[in-house]
Design a protein around this motif. Structure first.
Motif, PDB file in Angstrom:
ATOM      1  N   GLN A  66       0.846  -1.206   0.043  1.00 43.21           N
ATOM      2  CA  GLN A  66      -0.090  -0.009  -0.100  1.00 43.21           C
ATOM      3  C   GLN A  66       0.782   1.373  -0.128  1.00 43.21           C
ATOM      4  OE1 GLN A  66      -2.991  -0.737   2.762  1.00 43.21           O
ATOM      5  NE2 GLN A  66      -4.113   1.212   2.735  1.00 43.21           N
ATOM      6  N   THR A  67       0.619   2.443  -0.581  1.00 45.38           N
ATOM      7  CA  THR A  67       1.024   3.650  -0.575  1.00 45.38           C
ATOM      8  C   THR A  67       0.398   4.681   0.475  1.00 45.38           C
ATOM      9  OG1 THR A  67       1.763   3.355  -2.695  1.00 45.38           O
ATOM     10  CG2 THR A  67       1.746   5.546  -1.963  1.00 45.38           C
ATOM     11  N   VAL A  68       1.187   5.254   1.393  1.00 47.73           N
ATOM     12  CA  VAL A  68       0.721   6.235   2.085  1.00 47.73           C
ATOM     13  C   VAL A  68       1.311   7.544   1.943  1.00 47.73           C
ATOM     14  CG1 VAL A  68       0.646   6.974   4.578  1.00 47.73           C
ATOM     15  CG2 VAL A  68       0.492   4.550   4.031  1.00 47.73           C
ATOM     16  N   ALA A  69       0.523   8.837   1.720  1.00 50.35           N
ATOM     17  CA  ALA A  69       1.157   9.872   1.715  1.00 50.35           C
ATOM     18  C   ALA A  69       1.361  10.604   2.879  1.00 50.35           C
ATOM     19  CB  ALA A  69       0.186  11.017   0.921  1.00 50.35           C
ATOM     20  N   VAL A  70       2.784  11.120   2.897  1.00 54.25           N
ATOM     21  CA  VAL A  70       3.110  11.800   4.150  1.00 54.25           C
ATOM     22  C   VAL A  70       3.131  13.531   4.028  1.00 54.25           C
ATOM     23  CG1 VAL A  70       4.943  12.089   5.821  1.00 54.25           C
ATOM     24  CG2 VAL A  70       4.241   9.717   4.974  1.00 54.25           C
TER      25      VAL A  70
END
Length: 580
Positions: A66-70
């Motif tokens: 999964q990709t998480v935006a920080v």
């Protein structure tokens, strides 16, 4: 086997077995009068990232891949969040904390991140786009103890309550080619591009500091933003890779830079060219040479500033490197040759097949011979740097934008079927095979240490209600690195130029370094036969009111407006008394 060994960023950074050596990481958020320091050992970061990883898995339901935006400024949470996501096998999209509105939404969308982690410090920016994010099914969380925004949960209580025991191996399917991070390039203007950084590239970039001479007992001072690869991967990542101490500052301050270095016994500093120029332009002090800095690692340092920096601050070893976040190879000036970004040798050529080819800047394309192939330049001539795309030097492109990925690939360069990465940079190689950066080509110029894509700024300015057409370009300014943004615009029929309105619009939609400093009003914008905007003559004429007869305006930060340009303003810019 190699894929297992480097299964995630944690496989690089945490193979160090983060035992508690004192003072390896310090966050310095220094105001004018009050110092707010937070000190973390490697074991502190290890435990903190374990807690965060468990909370992310349980409360957010994160799964490997999964990709998480920080969306964070330079704070310690950035580091342990990065490590936590790596332990879960999740990619991190590093959103520039300066972007707003449409650009922020596009950056999130490009990486296909369905979770955004931010903080209450960026509350206004988050709330501006929150309705759009929720409509797209994106969940937003603050890494704070409480949340001032309805609909945004505060995650810090869950993180602090979680166990700090080591995480199980979530990322068994991760390989060296897996996506680890998305870094946004030429970015932070209208439509940022999400450059794909793989696990292998994370390791290679983090090792760059070691190659430049970073040692375990060094204390590294970085003020560079962590949403860029230099600050995150070379600065923090380099320290984690060798076990050195990192002093991370929230923002760069020329007036406090050397005081910080003395206070924290700094031995290594990170830089971009503009940072060094700011230091050289700061008021001289009697203790300019009283520091323990032995090494500076960075890029974009011009020869004139390089010499001035050494003369003023002492014999500091400069490790200048060249590379692009999305690029497939780079250079390191391992000899310390002033002004050079590297030197060609047989080992470099064996690893990465690169060439400098003739380039027509006006037409914005390579020059090809009668057979349709590109032409190598001779030593002493400026050419476009291209690097062959191979298995050992791959180009992974941009997430969610196949057209921009393809645009960075030059095909049939020397033989039919070959493919090269187009750096977009003009370099020169001298007779001794030293390489020197000359300029950027096409629709991009560099200002304030950032790449600014003119087409993206044009797309943003085109939304102004009184602008019909716009042509953005960079103009050189004496005493400044890179080129300063300027816009030639044609007004809509019956409309007049509104300096205050344009200032407010650019302040709200563009980072300060991307907002044009000069605006030129024209009746007709010159184009080529293929409808490409002509920039050459505009760049040559610059912003000189003694030459330009068109209405000319200057961005006045004090008056918060674009004001008419006059000879006095022009003279003050030239002599440096008016700071851009």
């Amino acid at each position: 086997m190699l894929g297992v060994l480097v299964a995630a960023v944690a496989g690089l950074l945490l193979l160090l077995l983060l035992h508690g050596r004192w003072f390896p990481f310090l966050w310095a958020d220094l105001g004018a009068f009050v110092a707010l320091d937070e000190v973390y050992t490697f074991s502190d970061m290890e435990r903190r990232s374990n807690r965060a990883a468990r909370a992310f898995a349980l409360r957010l339901g994160l799964q490997p891949g999964q990709t998480v935006a920080v969306f964070l400024p330079n704070v310690p949470a950035y580091v342990w969040t990065w490590l936590a996501l790596a332990k879960l096998g999740c990619a991190m999209a590093c959103l520039n904390c300066n972007v707003r509105g449409r650009a922020l939404l596009h950056a999130r969308s490009a990486a296909r991140a369905d979770i955004v982690l931010s903080c209450s410090e960026l509350q206004a920016a988050v709330e501006e786009v929150l309705p759009d994010l929720k409509q797209e099914g994106v969940r937003v969380f603050y890494l704070n103890s409480t949340s001032p925004t309805p609909g945004v949960e505060a995650l810090l209580p869950a993180i602090e309550a979680a166990s700090d025991e080591p995480m199980p191996q979530y990322h068994t399917n991760t390989t060296t080619a897996s996506k680890a991070i998305y870094i946004y390039t030429s970015g932070t203007t209208g439509l940022p591009k999400a450059a794909v950084v793989t696990e292998m590239k994370v390791m290679m970039v983090a090792n760059l500091a070691r190659i430049c001479g970073l040692r375990e007992n060094d204390i590294v001072y970085t003020t560079l933003p962590l949403y860029h690869s230099a600050g995150l991967l070379i600065g923090v990542g380099g320290c984690l890779e060798v076990g050195a101490t990192c002093v991370l500052r929230a923002k760069f301050s020329a007036s406090q830079f050397w005081d910080d270095c003395r206070r924290y016994n700094v031995t290594v500093i990170q830089y971009v060219g503009e940072l060094m120029r700011y230091l050289c332009n700061s008021p001289r002090r009697a203790n300019d040479r009283e520091h323990g800095v032995r090494l500076a690692i960075g890029n974009g340092l011009r020869a004139t500033v390089w010499k001035e920096f050494l003369q003023r601050f002492g014999p500091i070893s400069i490790s200048e490197f060249y590379g692009a976040t999305e690029g497939n190879a780079g250079f390191i000036n391992y000899t310390g040759k002033i002004g050079a970004v590297g030197r060609v040798n047989v080992f470099l050529k064996a690893f990465a097949s690169f060439e400098l080819i003739k380039y027509n800047v006006e037409e914005d394309e390579p020059v090809r011979n009668e057979h349709g192939f590109c032409i190598r330049v001779r030593p002493g001539e400026t050419g476009l740097l291209v690097i062959k795309i191979t298995k050992s030097t791959p180009f992974h492109g941009y997430a969610g934008d196949s057209q921009k990925t393809e645009k960075k690939i030059l095909r049939d360069v020397f033989v039919k079927g070959d493919a090269f990465f187009n750096s977009g940079d003009l370099l020169m190689m001298d007779q001794e095979k030293f390489l020197y950066f000359q300029d950027r080509v096409g629709d991009t110029f560099r200002w304030k240490g950032e790449n600014v894509a003119t087409t993206e700024v044009e797309a943003t300015l085109a939304m102004v209600d009184f602008i019909q057409e716009v042509n953005v370009y960079g103009v050189p300014v004496p005493g400044c690195e890179g080129k300063c943004g300027m816009a030639a615009v044609r007004l809509k029929p019956g409309q007049s130029f509104d300096g205050e309105s344009l200032y407010t619009f650019t302040r709200d939609t563009l980072p300060i370094y991307a907002a044009p400093r000069f605006v030129r009003i024209q009746n007709v914008l010159e184009i080529t036969g293929t409808f490409k905007q002509c920039k050459g003559n505009l760049v040559k004429e610059g912003f000189d009111p003694n030459i330009i007869t068109d209405p000319l305006f200057f961005r006045d930060e004090k008056k918060k407006s674009y004001v008419p340009m006059n000879p006095n303003i022009y003279a003050n810019i030239l002599d440096g008394s008016l700071n851009l």
